[in-house]
Each structure stands twice: as C-alpha cells, then as structure tokens.
Design an enzyme around this catalytic site. Structure first.
Site, PDB file in Angstrom:
ATOM      1  CE  LYS A  55       9.088 -77.070 -65.769  1.00  0.00           C
ATOM      2  NZ  LYS A  55       8.304 -76.967 -64.529  1.00  0.00           N
TER       3      LYS A  55
ATOM      4  CB  ALA B  34       5.583 -71.387 -62.236  1.00  0.00           C
ATOM      5  N   GLY B  35       2.611 -70.886 -60.915  1.00  0.00           N
ATOM      6  CA  GLY B  35       1.776 -69.839 -60.347  1.00  0.00           C
ATOM      7  C   GLY B  35       0.302 -69.904 -60.680  1.00  0.00           C
TER       8      GLY B  35
ATOM      9  CG  ASN C  21       3.084 -80.125 -58.953  1.00  0.00           C
ATOM     10  OD1 ASN C  21       4.271 -80.384 -58.789  1.00  0.00           O
ATOM     11  ND2 ASN C  21       2.169 -80.841 -58.315  1.00  0.00           N
TER      12      ASN C  21
END
Length: 263
Positions: A104, A191-192, A213
């Site tokens: 990644k 993300a977010g 995450n």
C-alpha cells in the site's frame, strides 16, 4: 461468510470480504486480533515502521505476531514516507524481509493533514510496478491522477473520503463517483470513514471496497465495531448489485391513484 453476490478481485486474487482493515491505534494487540476476526476482513494493512524487519525480535515492533498470515493477506504500507525514494526503499526492505510483494503506497509529507503527495506517489508507483510489486496507492480523490496510476499498472486506486483519522465520511463524494465511473481497476475508498453508514454509502456508490482503521480501533468495543463495518459493507454492496432506485425531486405513488375514493 459474505452475502455479496460477487467477490472482490485484485491482481488476480479473489477476496470474499470487501472490507480492508488497518492495524494502528488499537489499545493492545489482542484487541486488534479479535477485531480483525470479527470484521471478516481478508486483507490487513500493516505500517512497515511497526514491523521488525531485522529479525531481532523487537518487542516494540511485534505486530506480526498477532496477525495470522495464513488467514489474512498482509498489505505492508509505506506510511511515514515523505517522498518516492523513501517509499520505494521501504517496499524493497519489506520484500527482502519476506513480506508479500503487495504494497500500500502512502506518501504524505504534511504531518498536519496527512494528505498524499500526488507527484511523488506517481513516481513511486512507476518504479514499484516495474519491479514487480502489486501496488495499491493511497491518493486524493483526483480522477486525473487515478487514471494515470491505473495506466501505469497499479492494482487499485485508493482515494480518500476525507483526511486520515478525521471520521468525516465521504467529503469527496463527487470526485470518487468520477473515479469509479472511469476506473479499470478496483476502487477502494480509504481514509476518513468514521461510521458504518459511511462505508455503506461508499459501497452503494459502486466502490469495490473500503479500508477502515481508526473508527474500529478507537471504538469502545472494537470487536463490535468491526462486526458493524462488516455488515455495513455487505449491505451497501448488496444494495448496489441489486440496483438502487434513482432519486427524484417529486413524489411518486407506490400504489396507483384511482378515483374509487371520489364521491
């Protein structure tokens, strides 16, 4: 077991789950291990700076002891790299240490907002693809960059919904929709995403997968939150595959309007 009708395919490999999970911010490795199991994920990201690549049994970099490589595909990430050369070096170190050649690609030089550097990301992707890595690049929701990366040969594109750890959801919805429309590789919203509803929304749009995450790791009950995201991703994908109705500005009756109520 996933209830989605189709499987996620990346670089020729099939995954039953469309939820990828990160390993940072958990209060302890045991909680992380249990949350991963509850999420049903099959692909787990691990920051290379938290992995002992020396073989010296570093007690502060022992995260791999709690991630079963027989159960999950490990996806090393280059988080912390500030330019292409650093990211490429980390990827090469990981492969030399016996980790999968899936990477990644994360390059974010700004410590405040952690926004990815598009120029350095493209440069690193070109190098890593030529060296045989399966590259999954984290990017801004930039449709032009996404096309450039897939033309280079990346296995996915991973546009952010909002800044890392912000839990603000899909602030880049319109750009992600364009990326999905133009994509020739899987689109992973990364993300977010701070709530299961955010993940479901991304899947309903047609994203191929999401990566979560922080929302799982810092929950009061990471195991329960992992399961919640699992169900949300499955529901969103199933809704997309079943076919969502189009939004309308006016009302439309669900039953035929007849005159039987009129005198």
């Amino acid at each position: 077991m996933s209830i989605s009708r189709s499987k996620l395919r990346i670089a020729g490999r099939e995954f039953g789950s469309r939820l990828m999970v990160g390993t940072g911010k958990f209060s302890g490795p045991e909680r992380m291990r249990d949350a991963l199991a509850a999420s049903g994920t099959e692909l787990v990201t691990v920051a290379l700076r938290r992995v002992d690549l020396s073989g010296q049994k570093d007690p502060f970099a022992n995260i791999l002891e709690f991630v079963d490589s027989q159960k999950y595909l490990l996806l090393p990430n280059t988080s912390g790299a500030i330019n292409a050369s650093e990211a490429v070096r980390l990827a090469r170190l990981a492969r030399a240490a016996g980790l999968p050649n899936w990477i990644k690609l994360e390059i974010h030089p700004d410590p405040r907002y952690l926004l990815p550097d598009p120029i350095e990301t493209l440069l690193a992707a070109e190098t890593l693809v030529k060296e045989g890595f399966v590259v999954l690049p984290y990017i801004n929701a930039d449709p032009v960059l996404a096309k450039r990366l897939q033309d280079v040969g990346t296995a996915t594109v991973m546009p952010l919904g909002s800044p890392i750890g912000s839990s603000r959801g899909l602030q880049t919805r319109d750009q992600i929709q364009i990326i999905i429309e133009q994509a020739t590789v899987p689109v992973v919203v990364d993300a977010g995403l701070g709530a299961p509803s955010h993940a479901a929304e991304a899947m309903e749009m047609g994203a191929d997968a999401v990566l979560v995450n922080t929302a799982i790791a810092i929950a009061n009950d990471p195991v329960g939150m992992g399961m919640a995201f699992k169900l949300a991703v499955e529901a969103g994908r199933l809704a997309f595959e079943a076919g969502l109705s189009n939004a309308k500005w006016t009302a439309e009756p669900t039953s035929p309007l007849t005159g039987f109520l009129n005198p």
